[in-house]
Design a protein around this motif. Structure first.
Motif, PDB file in Angstrom:
ATOM      1  N   ASP B 192       0.879  -1.169   0.000  1.00  0.00           N
ATOM      2  CA  ASP B 192       0.000   0.000   0.000  1.00  0.00           C
ATOM      3  C   ASP B 192       0.915   1.216   0.000  1.00  0.00           C
ATOM      4  OD1 ASP B 192      -2.039   1.837   0.323  1.00  0.00           O
ATOM      5  OD2 ASP B 192      -2.554   1.236   2.367  1.00  0.00           O
ATOM      6  N   TYR B 194       1.250   5.652  -1.003  1.00  0.00           N
ATOM      7  CA  TYR B 194       0.430   6.867  -0.962  1.00  0.00           C
ATOM      8  C   TYR B 194       1.316   8.070  -1.209  1.00  0.00           C
ATOM      9  CZ  TYR B 194      -2.430  10.484   1.488  1.00  0.00           C
ATOM     10  OH  TYR B 194      -3.142  11.614   1.851  1.00  0.00           O
ATOM     11  N   LYS B 196       0.888  12.461  -1.651  1.00  0.00           N
ATOM     12  CA  LYS B 196       0.041  13.660  -1.692  1.00  0.00           C
ATOM     13  C   LYS B 196       0.901  14.866  -2.043  1.00  0.00           C
ATOM     14  CE  LYS B 196      -3.065  16.620   0.947  1.00  0.00           C
ATOM     15  NZ  LYS B 196      -3.750  16.885   2.223  1.00  0.00           N
ATOM     16  N   TYR B 206       3.370   7.620   2.127  1.00  0.00           N
ATOM     17  CA  TYR B 206       3.830   6.469   2.891  1.00  0.00           C
ATOM     18  C   TYR B 206       4.092   5.314   1.943  1.00  0.00           C
ATOM     19  CZ  TYR B 206      -1.091   4.742   2.788  1.00  0.00           C
ATOM     20  OH  TYR B 206      -2.341   4.313   2.399  1.00  0.00           O
ATOM     21  N   PHE B 208       4.010   1.122   2.547  1.00  0.00           N
ATOM     22  CA  PHE B 208       3.890  -0.064   3.385  1.00  0.00           C
ATOM     23  C   PHE B 208       4.311  -1.250   2.522  1.00  0.00           C
ATOM     24  CE2 PHE B 208      -0.103   1.948   5.574  1.00  0.00           C
ATOM     25  CZ  PHE B 208       0.704   2.931   6.125  1.00  0.00           C
ATOM     26  N   LYS B 241      -5.425  10.367 -12.453  1.00  0.00           N
ATOM     27  CA  LYS B 241      -5.626  11.762 -12.837  1.00  0.00           C
ATOM     28  C   LYS B 241      -6.602  12.504 -11.947  1.00  0.00           C
ATOM     29  CE  LYS B 241      -4.678  11.522 -17.799  1.00  0.00           C
ATOM     30  NZ  LYS B 241      -5.337  11.666 -19.113  1.00  0.00           N
ATOM     31  N   GLY B 242      -6.468  13.786 -11.919  1.00  0.00           N
ATOM     32  CA  GLY B 242      -7.524  14.641 -11.384  1.00  0.00           C
ATOM     33  C   GLY B 242      -7.345  15.052  -9.942  1.00  0.00           C
ATOM     34  N   TYR B 243      -6.676  14.245  -9.166  1.00  0.00           N
ATOM     35  CA  TYR B 243      -6.537  14.575  -7.752  1.00  0.00           C
ATOM     36  C   TYR B 243      -5.070  14.770  -7.397  1.00  0.00           C
ATOM     37  CZ  TYR B 243     -11.281  12.739  -7.912  1.00  0.00           C
ATOM     38  OH  TYR B 243     -12.582  12.508  -8.249  1.00  0.00           O
ATOM     39  N   ARG B 244      -4.846  15.374  -6.266  1.00  0.00           N
ATOM     40  CA  ARG B 244      -3.481  15.596  -5.800  1.00  0.00           C
ATOM     41  C   ARG B 244      -3.065  14.533  -4.792  1.00  0.00           C
ATOM     42  NH1 ARG B 244      -2.047  21.674  -6.412  1.00  0.00           N
ATOM     43  NH2 ARG B 244      -0.752  21.355  -4.574  1.00  0.00           N
ATOM     44  N   VAL B 245      -3.862  13.508  -4.697  1.00  0.00           N
ATOM     45  CA  VAL B 245      -3.540  12.385  -3.819  1.00  0.00           C
ATOM     46  C   VAL B 245      -3.647  11.112  -4.648  1.00  0.00           C
ATOM     47  CG1 VAL B 245      -4.304  11.034  -1.837  1.00  0.00           C
ATOM     48  CG2 VAL B 245      -4.372  13.522  -1.719  1.00  0.00           C
ATOM     49  N   GLN B 247      -3.262   6.803  -4.224  1.00  0.00           N
ATOM     50  CA  GLN B 247      -3.065   5.684  -3.293  1.00  0.00           C
ATOM     51  C   GLN B 247      -3.224   4.389  -4.061  1.00  0.00           C
ATOM     52  OE1 GLN B 247      -5.863   3.770  -1.614  1.00  0.00           O
ATOM     53  NE2 GLN B 247      -4.472   2.647  -0.264  1.00  0.00           N
ATOM     54  N   THR B 274       3.264  11.269   8.494  1.00  0.00           N
ATOM     55  CA  THR B 274       3.878  12.298   7.654  1.00  0.00           C
ATOM     56  C   THR B 274       4.063  13.587   8.442  1.00  0.00           C
ATOM     57  OG1 THR B 274       1.725  13.038   6.828  1.00  0.00           O
ATOM     58  CG2 THR B 274       2.833  11.312   5.579  1.00  0.00           C
TER      59      THR B 274
END
Lengths: 752, 752
Positions: B192, B194, B196, B206, B208, B241-245, B247, B274
């Motif tokens: 996992d 991530y 941002k 992160y 994992f 696309k589209g988001y600043r995060v 995962q 973080t």
């Protein structure tokens, strides 16, 4: 199935629920029948909890061989038809169509310990006990059952974060407790579990699992009033010897004890740590006093139920208060008493300024449950939205269906946007968060997934891009876009408002005038053929849990636009009439489509606003007929008294609104459209200290039509009331009649 | 392979390492050659770190097709033979035989972005660059390389929790940074990840993963001195696309920027959040000053290296200080600056009173590294033990091989017990923790796993119960039991002491007088036949990474008992002589067995004390021969200068001790046995402010024997010195000679 045991329950109240009476307040919890919705597809949680509490402590039963049509009805862990209990678990879902949770199973037992749950109808082959309904008692905040195979009386109550068990061993034959962290139901599978025997009276642990929530973490602490004589640990079936800590995929413990009095356990949960779980116990239930804890839980229920004083016959009151009770099952608290919570980005946050919530079933609840809470619960509503904004910051978009720090992305559309926009318009977002809220709405609305990239370019989603459910996605997007439009207008962002105004009207692209329905469209502009407006196979048409007939009304944000599309008021009303008078035929139906009146499906959310659409075309009396018929036919004081999944309270919140005669058909314009009230009087005790009463005159089973309306004694010609007027306090009077007053609010001026 | 580039390195020091000189202290870091142990099976980390720092920032290379005999030599992420770099990762293991970590890969690049690492020898097929050794520079706390394919000069330094990158783009052709959280080496797989994009200069995330550490969590924050123009996210190869995060299992980012000056990145790590990672950056490296950060890092290295002022020829000094440098690579700090750390029970703890450590390779390091630290590092040693006690409380037993909050249970025995017991005897456990420490030792010793249930019943482990490695487990248990015995005695628990005294002698059960070795035994009491004392197949004999010859000496806790078993001093010495004069034959050998002198294997831990056993039989001069031969033959100033895995510093710590002429043969009795010093003088600057000097007279390549010894000017007839005497400060003088003084410490009175 008939509900034949009301007598037992009433006796129970006279003993247990008397605490509420002592407080010299009217007792509303006597009108809660937690069994409503526990049979068939209602899927409600049955057990002990408090309003919006994280802990929902209740029995987990045997889901008879899992398949969508058998095991499905144990999504909550419980179904009324079961008379077998495997143990008591501390978390449940209520009214969902997907199963998860049922975490941290504890079972008190006698005899030779079992490590694995008994199979259906073979209780001697594993752990668990037969029960009988006669020996089961359910109330708001309290649950009791006799475990017949062990002759142990189990009682449960809860606070927000703590489950309180009381086990009376009527016999003692190797008395022990089983703790089974490997216990799983439905979609859930444990991935990592842990138990530590801290001291003679304390156990701590965690249970991590993968299921609907991809990575769910529950930490817990168990405090016992009775000394543990010994604890044997197991991982699945293998003994884990020598240490007081066990860790593995499926850790279990057999705790032997020799109770001189009833064994009492306080089990604190935390999304963050066992330390916090212990602190939660200490803060919420410091004493060993089960009766007092039960009284506290029931007082909490009474305190929320009394927010609407609803006067009607006992049967209707029971249906109403049970619906209000079920409206408070979620979202559930996700902050520990010290302010810690687990973020969607898998890290612990501490925020003492607000409380974080989880279990956001937004595709359901944006329609009525959240609007209901904007009236009843100012602080909670603020916390719900603040929680969603925190989730936005952690996952980059607003939540869709959020479950214990996991985005499940279940269902269609962007259903948080209506909730955030509505909260903004109703003053439920703090000033310093307004820009963040708008950023969250806009960022979420400007995504790329699931055809959203077509929407951002102001066009329709072709079925070449999305072979299933394109119309459902598009119509839900358009609803959310109205929220974005409202928020942009509210914050005076004119360019954005103009853009989102275009977007919330994109639904028109799907209107196939030839068939008079919203239909999936090819990239070349043609509509999908062949077309069957009744076709409703699950995840295999252009809709989502519905057919063309059901989705054709899904424009609550621009009903006038829809009326225009259909050719004006008359044609619109005729089509609505046709809709509810069609045969109840469904081709290859999704099981979510239920509660039929013609093609109208009360059992699922996309139609919830439909009865109120008549008012927009000047015929509220026709809506009154439909809503009255729906309420009386499909909401009954019976375990099978919900016609479909309660959907985490949305079905119940629909009833709460409808029963008092109003409904937020468009949940983002601050209007509540009139329907057909069921009560003599309903008084809202508002969070601002004011009261808003809805009285009825001449109301009765046949007098279902609103003849005329007064607000604060003055004639009120409108077929809706605004949020602002409600929150100002006052009195609304519905004069009812057996014959429709077809002139009431027929004029465009007075329509919503 | 020959080490032919010393010139380059020396020049480097004159520029960079001058900072240490400025402080008017002797510069010891000039004697660190980080390449030693980077070729063949040394497996050392190469890159920038500070003593016991969590961050080990260095290149990750292509492990040429993974199999035990090829990819194995990239366990640290780096091998001297590679001239290709995939990127820079922030965590590494040093000297292990299992690969993990290599987390959070960052690569500065030009040209068309790649999302996947290049395969071996095909650098145009993915990301990464050719490098040449001529353009690579390694120092303590500093690393520099030219990425030739991109014409980018990369420089790295670090603080405890922060990696500091400096990238000079000599050309700009679509300059960008790749962040690849999906990058994996060896056993590791991300589960996992991530990212941002927080603002123009900040990214958090992160990673994992599952690998040797079953559930490793790394949180991080990246601060840039250069604005990010854009960030494109990917999950494996799919654009997000589209988001600043973003995962997913394998999140990557292409960060485009337009550097006007060198791009500098500060990357903070945290095991917890973080937020903490950002705070770690702020606390440790608040400025944008790469040179200053490098100076600070090198000052930290100088501060630990100066704890032993070692006077010898430059070559020996380089081997010595590099060994001391490698002795400080682990355990690594695991607490954030605010005191947060991740428990083995998967929850965050905050403790400002001590610092938590991780990377405990205890089967290796209990032998010499931890004893070395009890001399050099009082506070750290206390923290190591306190960390182990915390781990005990979280997992129910003391650590075995602990890695980032995960118990890997690697290797045999209960190797934390010697460390805890030794610390107890040396006053390195605070009073209030003594009972907890004993509880931890005893609980751990009373377990059930891996034959321990036989040991607790004071009998041997039959090979029917444990088909492989039973002798290895049993001998290691007996060593740990001596620790339990010492601790019980120390705390005056006489009954326990008597019990553990029996246990530490259980090794005798395995002595097969017929063959003169420790041999696996059947339940019926007979020894395993056929018997081949040379047989050494990995995980397929009664030993562990060794054969009967090598394991027959593994009784450091009761050498006199072993001597007696073998028939007295003479036979014991003869057998030792035979051991080191046997052919270097190994039947089906484990690759861990290396560094052979006869059957003596310096390349793996079970023999590390063997040269010092001669002293116990009154013949320390024979031990001097063996240890001198081992040091000079198998420790060289060369990338292949370690004869086996450095084993997280144990091999190096062996050298540090041996080079100054003393060694803790039994690491739980406070005695350091004399060997054959290599230096003119070694002065220990002790943490209590005192100094302890070891001087030699007439030392030289041929004068390898101790002729006589003085302590503080007085004749000292013993062949060992105690911890107490060292910590009192003073001067030990070894008078060396080319011919053995066979009378020195021959008498029983003077033996260890």
């Amino acid at each position: 199935m008939k509900w034949i045991f009301r007598t037992t329950i009433t006796i129970a109240f006279s003993i247990i629920a008397s605490s509420a009476a002592k407080a010299q307040e009217p007792s509303y919890i006597q009108y809660v029948n937690p069994y409503i919705g526990s049979a068939d597809h209602g899927h409600v949680f049955v057990g002990a909890n408090v309003p919006n509490g994280l802990v929902q402590l209740g029995p987990s039963q045997i889901a008879q061989t899992w398949d969508r049509f058998n095991g499905w009805d144990w999504c909550s862990g419980y179904n009324y038809i079961s008379e077998e209990i495997l143990g008591f678990t501390h978390t449940h879902l209520s009214g969902t169509g997907i199963g998860d949770l049922n975490d941290i199973l504890i079972l008190p037992a006698n005899g030779s310990p079992h490590l694995h749950p008994a199979p259906f109808n073979q209780m001697d082959k594993g752990y668990g006990s037969k029960i009988s309904k006669a020996n089961e008692k359910v109330e708001a905040g309290y649950y009791k059952v006799l475990l017949e195979d062990y002759d142990i009386l189990a009682e449960l109550t809860a606070s927000e974060r703590v489950g309180y068990h009381k086990y009376t061993f009527n016999k003692k034959d190797n008395p022990h407790l089983l703790i089974d962290l490997g216990f799983r139901m439905n979609w859930d599978t444990p991935t990592d579990t842990y138990l530590k025997w801290v001291d003679d009276h304390t156990i701590i642990g965690y249970r991590f699992s993968k299921g609907w929530a991809n990575d769910q973490k529950v930490y817990f602490a168990i405090k016992s009033n009775t000394k543990f004589d010994n604890i044997d640990f197991y991982n699945d079936s293998t003994a884990v010897k020598g240490y007081r800590v066990a860790q593995g995929k499926s850790i279990k413990a057999i705790v032997t004890l020799n109770p001189a009095k009833p064994v009492e356990l306080k089990v604190g949960l935390s999304p963050v740590s066992t330390t916090n779980a212990l602190q939660n116990i200490e803060a919420e239930i410091p004493d060993w006093d089960f009766a007092k804890a039960t009284q506290k839980a029931q007082k909490k229920w009474n305190d929320v139920l009394k927010k609407i004083d609803f006067q009607a016959d006992d049967n209707t009151k029971t249906i109403f208060y049970t619906a209000l009770y079920h409206s408070y099952f979620a979202p559930t608290l996700f902050s520990d008493v010290n302010g810690d919570y687990m973020g969607t980005d898998k890290q612990v946050y501490n925020d003492k300024t607000h409380q974080q919530y989880t279990v956001f079933s937004l595709w359901d609840t944006y329609r009525a449950l959240h609007p209901l809470m904007t009236i009843l619960e100012e602080q909670k509503s603020k916390n719900f939205v603040k929680s969603m904004l925190n989730i936005y910051q952690q996952q980059g978009k607003l939540p869709v269906w959020h479950l214990w720090a996991n985005e499940t992305n279940t269902m269609v559309g962007l259903p948080a946007i209506p909730v955030v926009a509505d909260a903004m318009l109703k003053g439920l977002i703090d000033k310093q968060d307004l820009e963040l809220a708008y950023e969250a709405i806009k960022t979420t609305a400007m995504g790329y997934e699931h055809g959203l990239d077509f929407v951002t370019k102001l066009t329709y989603i072709p079925i070449e891009n999305m072979s299933n459910e394109s119309v459902a996605w598009a119509l839900e997007y358009a609803i959310a876009d109205f929220g974005a439009y409202q928020a942009a207008k509210f914050l005076n962002k004119q360019e954005d408002a103009a853009y989102f105004e275009k977007r919330y009207k994109l639904y028109k692209h799907y209107y196939d005038a030839e068939v008079g329905h919203f239909v999936g469209r090819h990239a070349n502009g043609t509509f999908r053929r062949p077309f069957d407006p009744f076709y409703a196979e699950h995840r295999n048409n252009d809709y989502c849990e519905g057919n063309a007939w059901q989705y054709t009304w899904l424009v609550p944000q621009d009903v006038q636009g829809l009326i225009d599309l259909m050719g004006g008021d008359r044609k619109f009303v005729e089509k609505l009439d046709e809709f509810i008078n069609l045969p109840e035929q469904l081709d290859n139906a999704s099981p979510d489509i239920s509660g039929m009146i013609g093609q109208y499906a009360q059992g699922n959310e996309p139609n919830h606003h439909v009865p109120y659409l008549y008012a927009y075309a000047g015929a509220p009396w026709k809506g009154a007929e439909l809503v009255h018929k729906t309420m009386t036919k499909y909401f009954t004081n019976d375990p099978a008294g919900l016609c479909g999944n309660d959907d985490v309270g949305q079905m119940s919140a629909w009833y709460v609104f409808s029963a008092v005669g109003i409904y937020p058909a468009n949940p983002m314009d601050g209007k509540y459209v009139f329907g057909s009230p069921l009560m003599q009087q309903a008084t809202f005790n508002l969070p601002n200290g004011k009261t808003f009463s809805i009285k009825t005159k001449n109301n009765g089973p046949k007098n279902i039509y609103i003849n005329k309306v007064k607000l604060n004694g003055k004639n009120y010609p409108y077929s809706y009331i605004t949020h602002e007027l409600i929150m100002q306090g006052g009195e609304l009077e519905f004069e009812m009649s057996a014959k429709p007053n077809k002139k009431f609010a027929a004029d465009k001026t007075f329509r919503p």
